[in-house]
Design a protein around this motif. Sequence first.
Motif, mmCIF file in Angstrom:
data_model
loop_
_atom_site.group_PDB
_atom_site.id
_atom_site.type_symbol
_atom_site.label_atom_id
_atom_site.label_comp_id
_atom_site.label_asym_id
_atom_site.label_seq_id
_atom_site.Cartn_x
_atom_site.Cartn_y
_atom_site.Cartn_z
ATOM 1 N N LYS A 1 7.736 0.298 0.788
ATOM 2 C CA LYS A 1 6.797 0.630 -0.471
ATOM 3 C C LYS A 1 5.371 0.268 -0.832
ATOM 4 O O LYS A 1 5.392 -0.680 -0.563
ATOM 5 C CB LYS A 1 7.740 0.280 -1.787
ATOM 6 C CG LYS A 1 8.907 0.718 -2.125
ATOM 7 C CD LYS A 1 9.427 -0.308 -3.141
ATOM 8 C CE LYS A 1 8.826 0.752 -4.684
ATOM 9 N NZ LYS A 1 9.364 0.178 -5.945
ATOM 10 N N VAL A 2 5.130 1.609 -0.202
ATOM 11 C CA VAL A 2 3.108 1.231 -0.087
ATOM 12 C C VAL A 2 2.892 0.949 -0.954
ATOM 13 O O VAL A 2 1.448 0.135 -1.379
ATOM 14 C CB VAL A 2 2.470 2.183 0.448
ATOM 15 C CG1 VAL A 2 2.296 2.794 2.006
ATOM 16 C CG2 VAL A 2 2.777 3.596 0.563
ATOM 17 N N THR A 3 3.650 1.126 -2.647
ATOM 18 C CA THR A 3 2.621 0.661 -3.228
ATOM 19 C C THR A 3 2.835 -0.883 -4.320
ATOM 20 O O THR A 3 2.402 -1.436 -5.109
ATOM 21 C CB THR A 3 3.320 1.530 -5.167
ATOM 22 O OG1 THR A 3 5.153 1.433 -4.747
ATOM 23 C CG2 THR A 3 3.422 2.996 -4.861
ATOM 24 N N SER A 4 3.427 -1.202 -3.261
ATOM 25 C CA SER A 4 3.804 -2.703 -3.473
ATOM 26 C C SER A 4 3.876 -3.689 -2.877
ATOM 27 O O SER A 4 4.617 -3.837 -1.235
ATOM 28 C CB SER A 4 5.701 -2.987 -3.180
ATOM 29 O OG SER A 4 6.130 -4.513 -3.624
ATOM 30 N N VAL B 1 4.625 -4.399 1.443
ATOM 31 C CA VAL B 1 4.171 -4.126 2.633
ATOM 32 C C VAL B 1 3.438 -5.567 3.484
ATOM 33 O O VAL B 1 4.245 -6.117 4.679
ATOM 34 C CB VAL B 1 2.888 -3.448 2.305
ATOM 35 C CG1 VAL B 1 1.756 -3.471 3.326
ATOM 36 C CG2 VAL B 1 2.877 -2.064 1.828
#
Lengths: 325, 312
Positions: free
Chosen positions: A91-94, A98
């Motif tokens: 997840k790039v939001t996390s 990453v």
Amino acid sequence: MVPQADFESYYGQQIIKTPTWKTPDVPLYLFLGGMAGASAVLAEGAALTGNRTLERTTRLVAASGAGLGTVFLVHDLGRPMRFLNMLRVFKVTSPLSVGSFILAPFASLASAAAASQVTGRLPRLGRLAGVGAAVFGPPLVTYTAALLGNTAVPAWHEAHRELPFVFAGSGACAAGGMAMLLIPAAGNPPARQMAIAGAGVELVATELLKRRLGMLAEPYEQGRSGRLMKTATRITATAAVISTIGRRSRAVSAGCGAAYLVASAMTRFGVFEAGLASARDPKYTVVPQRERLAARRAGTAAGEAHDHASHEQTGLDQVTETAAT
Amino acid sequence: MTHSLHGRLDDVTGDAGYADHPKRKGFFTDTSVCIGCKACEVACKEWNQVPDDGFELTGMSYDNTQALGASTWRHVAFVEKPVHPTTADLGLPGMGPPGFGTHESGLPQAAPAGEDQATASGDGALRWLMSSDVCKHCTHAACLDVCPTGSLFRTEFGTVVVQPDICNGCGYCVPACPYGVIDLRKEDGRAFKCTLCYDRLKEGQTPACAQACPTESIQFGDVDELRQRADARLAELHDRGVDVARLYGRDPEDGVGGDGAFFLLLDEPEVYGLPPDPVVTTRDIGSIWKHVGAAAATLVGIGVVSFAGRRR
Ligand code: SF4
Ligand code: SF4
């Protein structure tokens, strides 16, 4: 009932939760990850310039830093046995997600490179692994700033522009410092140069951070976290000056290396503690949000957004400039 | 990954990937009728088998629960606020220490007109505010965005739920929540919070807290309908002169895209321990990664500079 004069709260209680990340696990991970990532860069430079001693040492530092850092990271989990769940999704939001996909390959590649270096086996593959580690190294150093910045913790979130540069500089100091300590010979200028350049970036970025944050700079300047930050800044600056002047002496070189290391660790603890302090005091959540609301209500939102954008630009440019010199 | 990160979002469930889904469910908590009975706290604990959260006497009015947490999914706040009667001050000696009944800013605070939760007993007048707090089930939920394991997920009802069999207790959701809702349970190591009674919703039932609330302060239903109900209630209170009434978390344009569980409050949010202008941290994730990238490039630059002029 309400302690402070200029804002209201619920019995003085904090609004957001204090991060549950443990001390020293997490700040140590930030420090070790920074040292390991920057060491991989140093190792690749050493390989390219045929500096065998430096290559060997920095490869070992990169591998052990990543290994030990991972241990601390896993130890911090509430359910350590489930650490592999980190690789369940991407997840790039996390930033933690990453980061797991940066740490896992980095640790493997750095270990492979170090193993090949020590045993002398598969030198080509070892070198290739080293190149890979050098690619994952810099993001490993700076992603941890996203880890802290992408939270509701006021002193971290609002510092998300400068923190990556603070960490980049601090990581370079640690890697350079470690190599200076382990190879204190006069024949180790790259490590010294990396530490000096890192010190410059760190000091400038920290100063910019404090200037831009206004009231939220308080935790970086006051209390325990403030003392840590101040001491780290002083040691880094002193080490930078001395290592620039006294480049011939082995003892001075080793001493400066140790100083860089200590200061880098203190910076990580300082930044970490500053965030915790800003989470614990409702003032840091309420007052900036109130100001934001007031600004919006006054209809100045558009003007402010513009200000922010231009500010951001100057901040970045300044840091990059220092790095280049 | 492709879901929207901030701003207005009318179909949060669809955005999360559900093609066919029930309407978004939520709570409207009307604190103007809350009597502070804590039936919601008890019902929640019983139904969800939430362990005790300590037996402490806090001195914070009747609030011994203190805050939402891993083992507190409903929390009733009790605010006792001294008020200044709206009558003119004649300078006569009164009861209590000087300055009592004065706002902490030093300015006398007028009792809100039509205030129906105040005890109007002269100089020592107190204003009682009670409010049952809960996870907001944000439209843009920071806890869910930052969860690296995928343990936190969006249900078909548009709510936000932790899957305890996946959570590894990394703790990232804890500081990410702008409201301070979710927390790790120490003895267990994993994160817990309100599920909006996911199990009951699947059976078409009302969440335990809403069912137990004797005054209908906690109302459960479809979010769009609850929003209309809240608007009507606000208009009614304003008509009756309760100017201090305001909705919190109702606005789909706010920093979290509106809450699935929103409130009618009688004072500023921070008085109840709520953030006045919460923003989902991942709104800035683009800027965050941009700066991380630039800093990583700077580090490469430092590496190059360190070896400048040295050749094999
Ligand atoms: S209130 Fe906090 S815990 Fe609840 S959904 Fe929003 S971010 Fe998550
Ligand atoms: S503690 Fe559990 S629910 Fe919270 S972010 Fe980590 S894995 Fe997700």
